[in-house]
Design an enzyme around this catalytic site. Structure first.
Site, PDB file in Angstrom:
ATOM      1  CE  LYS A  20      -3.477  -2.469   2.783  1.00 37.56           C
ATOM      2  NZ  LYS A  20      -4.283  -2.384   4.029  1.00 37.56           N
ATOM      3  CE1 TYR A  60      -8.828  -3.579   1.307  1.00 37.14           C
ATOM      4  CE2 TYR A  60      -8.266  -1.393   0.521  1.00 37.14           C
ATOM      5  CZ  TYR A  60      -7.900  -2.579   1.139  1.00 37.14           C
ATOM      6  OH  TYR A  60      -6.611  -2.763   1.583  1.00 37.14           O
ATOM      7  CG  PHE A  68     -12.481   0.741   8.285  1.00 35.94           C
ATOM      8  CD1 PHE A  68     -12.029   0.115   7.136  1.00 35.94           C
ATOM      9  CD2 PHE A  68     -13.076  -0.051   9.272  1.00 35.94           C
ATOM     10  CE1 PHE A  68     -12.142  -1.257   6.968  1.00 35.94           C
ATOM     11  CE2 PHE A  68     -13.197  -1.427   9.111  1.00 35.94           C
ATOM     12  CZ  PHE A  68     -12.740  -2.030   7.947  1.00 35.94           C
ATOM     13  NE  ARG A  96      -5.374 -12.893   5.013  1.00 39.65           N
ATOM     14  CZ  ARG A  96      -6.109 -11.796   5.207  1.00 39.65           C
ATOM     15  NH1 ARG A  96      -6.128 -10.826   4.313  1.00 39.65           N
ATOM     16  NH2 ARG A  96      -6.835 -11.659   6.300  1.00 39.65           N
ATOM     17  CB  THR A 102      -6.366  -7.102  10.016  1.00 40.01           C
ATOM     18  OG1 THR A 102      -6.770  -8.191   9.173  1.00 40.01           O
ATOM     19  CG2 THR A 102      -6.832  -5.793   9.416  1.00 40.01           C
ATOM     20  NE  ARG A 113      -1.386  -6.163   7.246  1.00 37.95           N
ATOM     21  CZ  ARG A 113      -2.532  -6.715   6.846  1.00 37.95           C
ATOM     22  NH1 ARG A 113      -3.060  -7.707   7.551  1.00 37.95           N
ATOM     23  NH2 ARG A 113      -3.135  -6.286   5.758  1.00 37.95           N
ATOM     24  CG  ASN A 123      -2.795  -2.958   7.445  1.00 38.48           C
ATOM     25  OD1 ASN A 123      -2.776  -2.429   6.328  1.00 38.48           O
ATOM     26  ND2 ASN A 123      -3.776  -3.744   7.846  1.00 38.48           N
ATOM     27  CG  HIS A 126      -4.736  -6.434  -0.162  1.00 36.38           C
ATOM     28  ND1 HIS A 126      -5.910  -6.519   0.556  1.00 36.38           N
ATOM     29  CD2 HIS A 126      -4.868  -7.275  -1.223  1.00 36.38           C
ATOM     30  CE1 HIS A 126      -6.723  -7.372  -0.064  1.00 36.38           C
ATOM     31  NE2 HIS A 126      -6.116  -7.838  -1.140  1.00 36.38           N
ATOM     32  CD  GLU A 137      -8.333  -9.236  -3.314  1.00 38.67           C
ATOM     33  OE1 GLU A 137      -9.110  -8.890  -2.400  1.00 38.67           O
ATOM     34  OE2 GLU A 137      -7.188  -9.695  -3.089  1.00 38.67           O
TER      35      GLU A 137
HETATM   36  N1  UDP Z   1      -8.900  -1.499   8.301  1.00 35.90           N
HETATM   37  C1  UDP Z   1      -8.977  -0.351   9.060  1.00 35.90           C
HETATM   38  N2  UDP Z   1      -9.639  -0.415  10.263  1.00 35.90           N
HETATM   39  C2  UDP Z   1     -10.185  -1.567  10.737  1.00 35.90           C
HETATM   40  C3  UDP Z   1     -10.091  -2.728   9.954  1.00 35.90           C
HETATM   41  C4  UDP Z   1      -9.443  -2.665   8.741  1.00 35.90           C
HETATM   42  O1  UDP Z   1      -8.482   0.696   8.657  1.00 35.90           O
HETATM   43  O2  UDP Z   1     -10.738  -1.558  11.836  1.00 35.90           O
HETATM   44  C5  UDP Z   1      -8.188  -1.451   7.013  1.00 35.90           C
HETATM   45  C6  UDP Z   1      -6.822  -2.110   7.092  1.00 35.90           C
HETATM   46  O3  UDP Z   1      -5.924  -1.324   6.326  1.00 35.90           O
HETATM   47  C7  UDP Z   1      -7.051  -3.451   6.452  1.00 35.90           C
HETATM   48  C8  UDP Z   1      -8.090  -3.107   5.392  1.00 35.90           C
HETATM   49  O4  UDP Z   1      -8.934  -2.154   6.033  1.00 35.90           O
HETATM   50  O5  UDP Z   1      -5.856  -3.987   5.902  1.00 35.90           O
HETATM   51  C9  UDP Z   1      -8.925  -4.266   4.901  1.00 35.90           C
HETATM   52  O6  UDP Z   1      -9.533  -4.897   6.000  1.00 35.90           O
HETATM   53  P1  UDP Z   1      -9.559  -6.483   6.115  1.00 35.90           P
HETATM   54  O7  UDP Z   1     -10.443  -6.821   7.250  1.00 35.90           O
HETATM   55  O8  UDP Z   1      -9.868  -7.068   4.776  1.00 35.90           O
HETATM   56  O9  UDP Z   1      -8.043  -6.824   6.553  1.00 35.90           O
HETATM   57  P2  UDP Z   1      -6.843  -7.504   5.747  1.00 35.90           P
HETATM   58  O10 UDP Z   1      -7.449  -8.534   4.813  1.00 35.90           O
HETATM   59  O11 UDP Z   1      -6.106  -6.419   5.017  1.00 35.90           O
HETATM   60  O12 UDP Z   1      -5.983  -8.128   6.811  1.00 35.90           O
HETATM   61 MG    MG Z   2      -8.997  -8.374   3.478  1.00 32.67          MG
END
Ligand code: UDP
Ligand code: MG
Length: 162
Positions: A20, A60, A68, A96, A102, A113, A123, A126, A137
């Site tokens: 990102k 997204y 958010f 992952r 996350t 992370r 973070n 992705h 994707e």
């Molecule tokens: N995110 C955030 N606040 C939250 C949860 C998620 O800003 O409380 C952001 C974070 O950057 C995350 C992205 O939204 O990577 C996508 O969320 P997801 O739950 O899909 O997490 P990921 O798959 O990236 O671990």
């Molecule tokens: Mg995700």
């Protein structure tokens, strides 16, 4: 344990990984790419792009009801993103794991992370969360001709394929 070619081919997966804008601006591209590369996964597509807000919203779309969502899409479209496709056995799930939870305050040390980020809104990376999302994707970010299929000389050493 040697594996035959067919079993190996059947296990092959591709996942979408993106650094990102925060990861790019912080100079973490080589650090992150090298973790996937050294693990033994194969890079099959890579490009640096600034996604539009509309594009970020598509990426997204699953999160559009979350509070958010708007800030997240503004952020993803705020600067260059390094979009990649990585290939390997189990790469979707294990990718992952390499990335970590996350919220970086809960990510295990040793993960990307966990080692390199502090807050959930920044973070740095992705990764697709399952086979269906990976497929969608990859198709959203790349044209089929941008995906490069090739045999790496290291594969027989990584997988023990006979
Ligand atoms: N995110 C955030 N606040 C939250 C949860 C998620 O800003 O409380 C952001 C974070 O950057 C995350 C992205 O939204 O990577 C996508 O969320 P997801 O739950 O899909 O997490 P990921 O798959 O990236 O671990
Ligand atoms: Mg995700």
């Amino acid at each position: 344990m040697l594996q035959d070619q067919e079993a190996h081919a059947a296990e092959m997966e591709r996942t979408f990984i993106a650094i990102k804008p925060d990861g790019v601006q912080r100079g973490l591209i080589s650090e992150i790419v090298s973790r996937f590369e050294r693990k033994g996964y194969k890079l099959v597509a890579i490009k640096l792009i600034v996604p539009s807000k509309e594009f970020a919203e598509k990426h997204y779309h699953d999160l559009k009801e979350r509070p958010f969502f708007n800030g997240l899409c503004d952020f993803l479209s705020s600067g260059p993103v390094l979009a990649m496709v990585w290939e390997g056995e189990g790469v979707i799930k294990y990718g992952r794991k390499l990335i970590g939870a996350t919220d970086p305050s809960k990510s295990e040390p040793g993960t990307i992370r966990g080692n390199l980020a502090v807050v959930v809104g920044r973070n740095i990376i992705h990764g697709s969360d399952g086979p269906e999302t990976a497929k969608d994707e990859i198709a959203l970010w790349f044209e089929p001709k941008e995906l490069v299929s090739y045999t790496s000389n290291a594969e027989k050493w990584i997988y023990g394929v006979n």
